[in-house]
Write a protein that holds these residues in place. Structure first.
Motif, short mmCIF file in Angstrom:
data_model
loop_
_atom_site.label_atom_id
_atom_site.label_comp_id
_atom_site.label_asym_id
_atom_site.label_seq_id
_atom_site.Cartn_x
_atom_site.Cartn_y
_atom_site.Cartn_z
N PHE A 38 0.72 -1.15 -0.03
CA PHE A 38 0.10 -0.13 -0.19
C PHE A 38 0.98 1.27 0.02
CE2 PHE A 38 -4.26 1.59 1.08
CZ PHE A 38 -4.03 3.09 1.39
N ARG A 39 1.69 1.28 0.78
CA ARG A 39 2.84 2.62 1.10
C ARG A 39 3.61 2.74 -0.26
NH1 ARG A 39 2.89 5.07 5.81
NH2 ARG A 39 1.92 4.02 7.72
N ARG A 53 -4.68 8.14 3.16
CA ARG A 53 -5.04 7.56 4.30
C ARG A 53 -6.59 6.71 4.53
NH1 ARG A 53 -6.86 8.35 9.93
NH2 ARG A 53 -5.78 7.30 11.47
N PRO A 54 -7.57 7.71 3.89
CA PRO A 54 -9.13 7.09 3.98
C PRO A 54 -9.28 5.74 3.15
CG PRO A 54 -9.15 9.52 3.62
CD PRO A 54 -7.76 9.25 3.49
N ALA A 55 -8.39 5.74 2.20
CA ALA A 55 -8.30 4.35 1.20
C ALA A 55 -8.37 3.21 1.95
CB ALA A 55 -7.32 4.55 0.13
N ILE A 56 -7.73 3.26 3.22
CA ILE A 56 -7.42 1.96 4.22
C ILE A 56 -9.00 1.55 4.43
CG2 ILE A 56 -6.79 0.97 6.26
CD1 ILE A 56 -4.52 3.17 6.24
N ALA A 57 -9.97 2.42 4.82
CA ALA A 57 -11.31 2.20 5.38
C ALA A 57 -12.13 2.00 4.11
CB ALA A 57 -11.74 3.41 5.87
N ALA A 58 -11.72 2.46 2.87
CA ALA A 58 -12.44 2.47 1.76
C ALA A 58 -12.42 1.12 1.27
CB ALA A 58 -12.18 3.36 0.57
N ALA A 59 -11.13 0.49 1.31
CA ALA A 59 -10.97 -1.05 0.96
C ALA A 59 -12.03 -1.99 1.57
CB ALA A 59 -9.55 -1.50 1.14
N HIS A 106 -9.69 0.01 -10.43
CA HIS A 106 -10.05 -0.22 -9.18
C HIS A 106 -10.49 0.88 -8.30
CE1 HIS A 106 -8.26 -4.17 -10.64
NE2 HIS A 106 -9.06 -4.69 -9.88
N LEU A 107 -11.24 1.60 -8.55
CA LEU A 107 -11.43 2.79 -7.79
C LEU A 107 -12.95 2.92 -7.39
CD1 LEU A 107 -10.58 5.64 -7.15
CD2 LEU A 107 -11.16 6.53 -9.54
N GLY A 108 -13.26 3.21 -6.34
CA GLY A 108 -14.58 3.35 -5.55
C GLY A 108 -15.31 1.90 -5.92
N SER A 109 -16.44 2.00 -6.17
CA SER A 109 -17.35 0.66 -6.34
C SER A 109 -17.47 0.12 -7.59
CB SER A 109 -18.80 0.82 -5.49
OG SER A 109 -19.53 -0.20 -5.89
N PHE A 110 -16.52 -0.44 -8.19
CA PHE A 110 -16.88 -0.92 -9.61
C PHE A 110 -17.96 -1.98 -9.97
CE2 PHE A 110 -12.85 -2.11 -7.69
CZ PHE A 110 -13.02 -3.77 -7.53
N CYS A 267 -9.79 10.89 -7.02
CA CYS A 267 -10.39 10.33 -5.77
C CYS A 267 -9.63 9.48 -5.27
CB CYS A 267 -11.76 9.80 -5.82
SG CYS A 267 -12.60 9.51 -4.36
N PRO A 268 -8.16 9.72 -4.97
CA PRO A 268 -7.25 8.66 -4.58
C PRO A 268 -7.68 8.05 -3.13
CG PRO A 268 -6.36 10.74 -4.04
CD PRO A 268 -7.66 10.88 -4.81
N GLN A 269 -8.57 8.57 -2.39
CA GLN A 269 -8.90 8.06 -1.30
C GLN A 269 -9.82 6.84 -1.19
OE1 GLN A 269 -9.37 10.90 -2.31
NE2 GLN A 269 -11.44 11.92 -1.82
N GLN A 270 -10.18 6.40 -2.67
CA GLN A 270 -10.99 5.31 -2.92
C GLN A 270 -10.52 4.42 -3.76
OE1 GLN A 270 -15.43 5.97 -3.57
NE2 GLN A 270 -15.45 7.43 -1.79
N TYR A 271 -9.09 4.56 -3.99
CA TYR A 271 -8.28 3.40 -4.86
C TYR A 271 -7.78 2.58 -3.93
CZ TYR A 271 -5.38 1.59 -8.48
OH TYR A 271 -4.69 0.86 -9.43
N LEU A 272 -7.87 1.23 -4.55
CA LEU A 272 -7.31 0.10 -3.83
C LEU A 272 -5.78 0.07 -4.07
CD1 LEU A 272 -9.74 -2.77 -4.81
CD2 LEU A 272 -9.42 -1.47 -2.99
N TRP A 273 -5.02 0.80 -3.03
CA TRP A 273 -3.68 1.14 -3.26
C TRP A 273 -2.83 -0.44 -2.91
CZ3 TRP A 273 -1.93 4.86 -6.00
CH2 TRP A 273 -2.49 5.90 -6.07
#
Length: 292
Positions: A38-39, A53-59, A106-110, A267-273
């Protein structure tokens, strides 16, 4: 497992997203490999930590919303829970009569993007065909199969036969959907830059467009806060893909990767990093006979 999914599907979406946030952070703290990848991916993209950082919860939210999406009765429409932006681009693409290729990272809800498309556009323009690989775990296979075999959706196996099925759908003026930032099997991609680092990138999207003349559109489903639903964004490629030819595969893949980067940066906070984007491609015997 099926009983659990059914129980979760009855929960309000906002509750599922709260559970999902917890799941996302538990996964983060429980997996050093996931944290490292991720990092590394975030660093490669050159983004500040506070922004992603919000992408952790978004996953985790992406996982926990699946019962709500997959177990939803076919006769229960999304209604105002899903809103589409620039849907006129879809109507214009269909007016050309050559089919439509939807590219979604792989962003948001596909998942909601495909299901909402089936509900809104499927009755008039036919089903959306997506590549589909059965779940590896037998316990969840009936759930996944049932969630994706819905009115307005068609699945194509991740084989050469599935590729031919997608070509037929496009030539009939229908639509197909692909995740172009997914690492394809060996022989079905080229190495192209993705956030400045070579990533094995599928050539299928460009080849489908080149062989059928289909219009290429970019879509992604933004997850709205507090379970209010989703906003599906639609846009067009900045420039047409290059003409067919082996020497053009590299430039077409690079162009698609750049398009995916622009969507992700919205919207990088919703990407599957945490997705292993830079991994080596796997060998798949189902493709090898005709891959090259």
């Amino acid at each position: 497992m099926l009983t659990l999914f059914r129980l979760l599907s009855r929960c309000p979406l906002r509750v599922l997203h709260v559970f999902g946030s917890i799941l996302g952070w538990l996964t983060w703290w429980g997996s050093p490999t996931y944290r490292r990848r991720f990092r590394e991916n975030v660093t490669q993209a050159g983004l500040p930590w506070a922004r992603v950082r919000p992408a952790i919860a978004a996953a985790g939210q992406m996982v926990m919303e699946l019962p709500w999406l997959w177990m939803r009765p076919a006769d229960r429409p999304f209604g105002d829970r899903v809103t589409w932006t620039r849907s006129e681009l879809i109507h214009e693409a269909y007016a050309a009569g050559r089919g439509v290729i939807f590219l979604t990272p792989h962003l948001g809800s596909f998942e909601v993007t495909a299901q909402s498309y089936a509900e809104l556009f499927g009755p008039r323009h036919g089903p959306l065909t997506v590549l589909y690989r059965p779940a590896r775990k037998a316990a969840i296979r009936p759930i996944v199969d049932g969630g994706r075999q819905r009115p307005g959706l068609a699945t194509a196996p991740a084989t050469l036969a599935g590729v031919r099925q997608m070509i037929r759908a496009l030539r009939q003026g229908q639509a197909v959907g692909l995740l172009p930032d997914q690492v394809p099997p060996e022989g079905l991609g080229v190495w192209a830059p993705f956030f400045g680092r070579p990533a094995y990138t599928m050539t299928l999207a460009a080849r489908l467009a080149q062989q059928t003349g289909a219009r290429v559109l970019l879509t992604w489903g933004e997850r709205l806060p507090r379970g209010r639903g989703y906003l599906v964004h639609v846009s067009a490629l900045d420039e047409p893909l290059p003409e067919a030819g082996e020497d053009q595969a590299q430039s077409a893949a690079a162009q698609i990767n750049q398009a995916m980067e622009r969507l992700i940066l919205q919207c990088p906070q919703q990407y599957l990093w945490g997705y292993h984007r830079y991994k080596e491609p796997r060998q798949d015997p189902q493709f090898q006979a005709g891959a090259r």
